[in-house]
Enzyme design. Structure first.
Site, PDB file in Angstrom:
ATOM      1  N   SER A   7      -5.094  30.601  -2.895  1.00 47.15           N
ATOM      2  CA  SER A   7      -5.734  30.559  -4.072  1.00 47.15           C
ATOM      3  C   SER A   7      -6.193  31.792  -4.683  1.00 47.15           C
ATOM      4  O   SER A   7      -7.112  32.608  -4.168  1.00 47.15           O
ATOM      5  CB  SER A   7      -7.196  29.788  -3.718  1.00 47.15           C
ATOM      6  OG  SER A   7      -7.977  29.916  -5.014  1.00 47.15           O
ATOM      7  N   HIS A  32      -1.866  28.813  -5.142  1.00 49.45           N
ATOM      8  CA  HIS A  32      -2.762  27.970  -6.036  1.00 49.45           C
ATOM      9  C   HIS A  32      -3.540  28.387  -6.997  1.00 49.45           C
ATOM     10  O   HIS A  32      -4.137  29.464  -6.737  1.00 49.45           O
ATOM     11  CB  HIS A  32      -3.636  27.503  -4.450  1.00 49.45           C
ATOM     12  CG  HIS A  32      -4.501  26.353  -5.164  1.00 49.45           C
ATOM     13  ND1 HIS A  32      -4.311  25.048  -4.925  1.00 49.45           N
ATOM     14  CD2 HIS A  32      -5.871  26.606  -5.364  1.00 49.45           C
ATOM     15  CE1 HIS A  32      -5.370  24.325  -5.124  1.00 49.45           C
ATOM     16  NE2 HIS A  32      -6.380  25.111  -5.406  1.00 49.45           N
ATOM     17  N   ASP A  34      -6.544  27.917  -9.573  1.00 48.46           N
ATOM     18  CA  ASP A  34      -7.570  26.965 -10.167  1.00 48.46           C
ATOM     19  C   ASP A  34      -8.120  27.174 -11.452  1.00 48.46           C
ATOM     20  O   ASP A  34      -8.727  28.308 -11.874  1.00 48.46           O
ATOM     21  CB  ASP A  34      -8.946  27.426  -9.013  1.00 48.46           C
ATOM     22  CG  ASP A  34      -8.783  26.916  -7.486  1.00 48.46           C
ATOM     23  OD1 ASP A  34      -8.316  25.868  -7.458  1.00 48.46           O
ATOM     24  OD2 ASP A  34      -8.720  28.006  -6.613  1.00 48.46           O
ATOM     25  N   MET A  36     -10.717  26.045 -14.289  1.00 51.92           N
ATOM     26  CA  MET A  36     -12.050  25.565 -14.323  1.00 51.92           C
ATOM     27  C   MET A  36     -12.516  25.425 -15.849  1.00 51.92           C
ATOM     28  O   MET A  36     -12.287  26.402 -16.477  1.00 51.92           O
ATOM     29  CB  MET A  36     -12.887  26.400 -13.064  1.00 51.92           C
ATOM     30  CG  MET A  36     -12.652  26.208 -11.986  1.00 51.92           C
ATOM     31  SD  MET A  36     -13.849  27.062 -10.992  1.00 51.92           S
ATOM     32  CE  MET A  36     -12.925  27.111  -9.350  1.00 51.92           C
ATOM     33  N   HIS A  65      -4.374  23.507  -9.895  1.00 53.37           N
ATOM     34  CA  HIS A  65      -5.490  22.562  -9.304  1.00 53.37           C
ATOM     35  C   HIS A  65      -6.613  22.424 -10.700  1.00 53.37           C
ATOM     36  O   HIS A  65      -7.327  23.517 -11.142  1.00 53.37           O
ATOM     37  CB  HIS A  65      -6.222  23.148  -8.127  1.00 53.37           C
ATOM     38  CG  HIS A  65      -7.510  22.258  -7.622  1.00 53.37           C
ATOM     39  ND1 HIS A  65      -8.202  22.794  -6.913  1.00 53.37           N
ATOM     40  CD2 HIS A  65      -8.102  21.123  -8.117  1.00 53.37           C
ATOM     41  CE1 HIS A  65      -9.401  21.885  -6.697  1.00 53.37           C
ATOM     42  NE2 HIS A  65      -9.026  20.973  -7.359  1.00 53.37           N
ATOM     43  N   MET A  67      -9.583  21.631 -12.458  1.00 52.39           N
ATOM     44  CA  MET A  67     -10.772  21.012 -12.470  1.00 52.39           C
ATOM     45  C   MET A  67     -11.600  21.032 -13.525  1.00 52.39           C
ATOM     46  O   MET A  67     -12.364  21.902 -14.147  1.00 52.39           O
ATOM     47  CB  MET A  67     -11.710  21.973 -11.606  1.00 52.39           C
ATOM     48  CG  MET A  67     -11.343  21.844 -10.139  1.00 52.39           C
ATOM     49  SD  MET A  67     -11.763  23.283  -8.875  1.00 52.39           S
ATOM     50  CE  MET A  67     -10.464  24.361  -9.458  1.00 52.39           C
ATOM     51  N   MET A 142     -10.671  18.014  -1.359  1.00 52.31           N
ATOM     52  CA  MET A 142     -11.696  18.916  -1.408  1.00 52.31           C
ATOM     53  C   MET A 142     -12.540  19.131  -0.059  1.00 52.31           C
ATOM     54  O   MET A 142     -13.118  17.895   0.177  1.00 52.31           O
ATOM     55  CB  MET A 142     -12.717  18.756  -2.501  1.00 52.31           C
ATOM     56  CG  MET A 142     -11.968  19.263  -4.035  1.00 52.31           C
ATOM     57  SD  MET A 142     -11.328  20.770  -4.161  1.00 52.31           S
ATOM     58  CE  MET A 142     -12.477  21.865  -3.690  1.00 52.31           C
ATOM     59  N   ASP A 178      -8.692  22.005   0.510  1.00 53.77           N
ATOM     60  CA  ASP A 178      -8.818  23.026  -0.300  1.00 53.77           C
ATOM     61  C   ASP A 178     -10.520  23.345  -0.211  1.00 53.77           C
ATOM     62  O   ASP A 178     -11.131  22.405  -0.626  1.00 53.77           O
ATOM     63  CB  ASP A 178      -8.578  22.811  -1.775  1.00 53.77           C
ATOM     64  CG  ASP A 178      -8.786  23.811  -2.791  1.00 53.77           C
ATOM     65  OD1 ASP A 178      -9.236  24.863  -2.398  1.00 53.77           O
ATOM     66  OD2 ASP A 178      -8.823  23.565  -4.013  1.00 53.77           O
TER      67      ASP A 178
HETATM   68  C1  DX5 Z   1     -12.866  25.783  -5.181  1.00 58.12           C
HETATM   69  C2  DX5 Z   1     -11.131  26.025  -5.516  1.00 58.12           C
HETATM   70  C3  DX5 Z   1     -10.664  26.479  -4.266  1.00 58.12           C
HETATM   71  C4  DX5 Z   1     -11.176  27.892  -3.712  1.00 58.12           C
HETATM   72  C5  DX5 Z   1     -10.650  28.194  -2.344  1.00 58.12           C
HETATM   73  O1  DX5 Z   1     -13.133  24.890  -6.333  1.00 58.12           O
HETATM   74  O2  DX5 Z   1     -10.694  24.645  -5.796  1.00 58.12           O
HETATM   75  O3  DX5 Z   1      -9.017  26.354  -4.343  1.00 58.12           O
HETATM   76  O4  DX5 Z   1     -10.802  28.831  -4.743  1.00 58.12           O
HETATM   77  O5  DX5 Z   1     -11.356  29.455  -2.000  1.00 58.12           O
HETATM   78  P1  DX5 Z   1     -12.015  29.429  -0.524  1.00 58.12           P
HETATM   79  O6  DX5 Z   1     -10.827  29.271   0.401  1.00 58.12           O
HETATM   80  O7  DX5 Z   1     -12.753  30.989  -0.502  1.00 58.12           O
HETATM   81  O8  DX5 Z   1     -13.155  28.494  -0.479  1.00 58.12           O
HETATM   82 ZN    ZN Z   2      -8.541  24.709  -5.752  1.00 58.63          ZN
END
Ligand code: DX5
Ligand code: ZN
Length: 222
Positions: A7, A32, A34, A36, A65, A67, A142, A178
């Site tokens: 990620s 990956h 993320d 947000m 991903h 969010m 998650m 994740d």
């Molecule tokens: C959290 C994200 C994850 C995160 C994972 O909201 O969806 O993908 O970046 O990072 P680590 O492995 O550090 O928890």
């Molecule tokens: Zn993620």
């Protein structure tokens, strides 16, 4: 075979291209990303320009991903930016079956198949995906509450992974885990039915990301 998806939330964004190259050389299976929005989760991360930039730097599949609330509004633009896999949160999708179907249709229109994923927060019951098992390519479980990297893995996900694998029956659907995933979680996750491990801080904060990816893969398959 287990796939490892670093990620980039934990990458150094000042040298993002080098970070991508570093994990690609280290044996990552997919990247990956993320996304947000500060509404679905209490944090804001990255959007279209970053995805477009990463697309130019790697041939690895881009695993997005989302969010975000109302993800259906942005699917076409993320597909155009280069997503190979678009995962939406079930908690953000009142019309989940329609949203998942439209992700696959986007891929069909562009000629490149785009995979559809459904993500579940830690407190969301596995039954949330019961009626979309034929509409998903991936279920993302998650193992932290989404929003931040570097949080602690919640072990209650182990039985949940098993329940989801049972719900999916014999379907060839990936299950990714994740949040807070470290080397010691790789084996139990795989044993319960996971096929993809997402890892941010464990990979990017390691002096040797390749060693961590190798250890995770070996633990998961061993
Ligand atoms: C959290 C994200 C994850 C995160 C994972 O909201 O969806 O993908 O970046 O990072 P680590 O492995 O550090 O928890
Ligand atoms: Zn993620």
């Amino acid at each position: 075979m287990i796939k490892i998806a670093p990620s980039i939330l934990s990458a150094d964004f000042g040298v993002l291209a080098e970070e991508i190259a570093r994990v690609e050389a280290a044996g990552a299976d997919q990247i990956h990303i993320d996304v947000m929005d500060g509404r679905f989760v209490p944090n804001i991360s990255m959007g279209f320009p970053i995805v477009t930039a990463i697309r130019k730097r790697t041939r690895l599949p881009l695993d997005l991903h989302l969010m975000i609330v109302e993800p259906e509004k942005y699917l076409a633009e993320f597909a155009a930016a280069g997503a190979d896999l678009l995962t939406v949160h079930v908690e953000a999708c009142p019309h989940l079956q329609r949203t998942l179907t439209s992700i696959r249709e986007l891929g069909a229109r562009s000629g490149v198949p785009i995979k559809a994923g459904a993500a579940l927060n830690p407190s969301t019951h596995p039954h949330a995906i019961e009626y979309v098992v034929d509409d998903v390519d991936l279920v993302l479980v998650m193992s932290v509450n989404p929003g931040f990297g570097g949080q602690t893995f919640i072990p209650a996900v182990y039985p949940k992974i098993r329940q989801i694998r049972t719900l999916l029956g014999g379907r060839r659907v990936d299950i990714s885990i994740d949040g807070g995933v470290k080397v010691e979680h790789a084996r139990p996750c795989a044993q319960h039915g996971a096929t993809i491990l997402v890892a941010g801080s464990a990979v990017f904060e390691a002096p040797d990301p390749g060693a961590v990816i190798e250890q995770m893969r070996a633990a998961a398959t061993g």
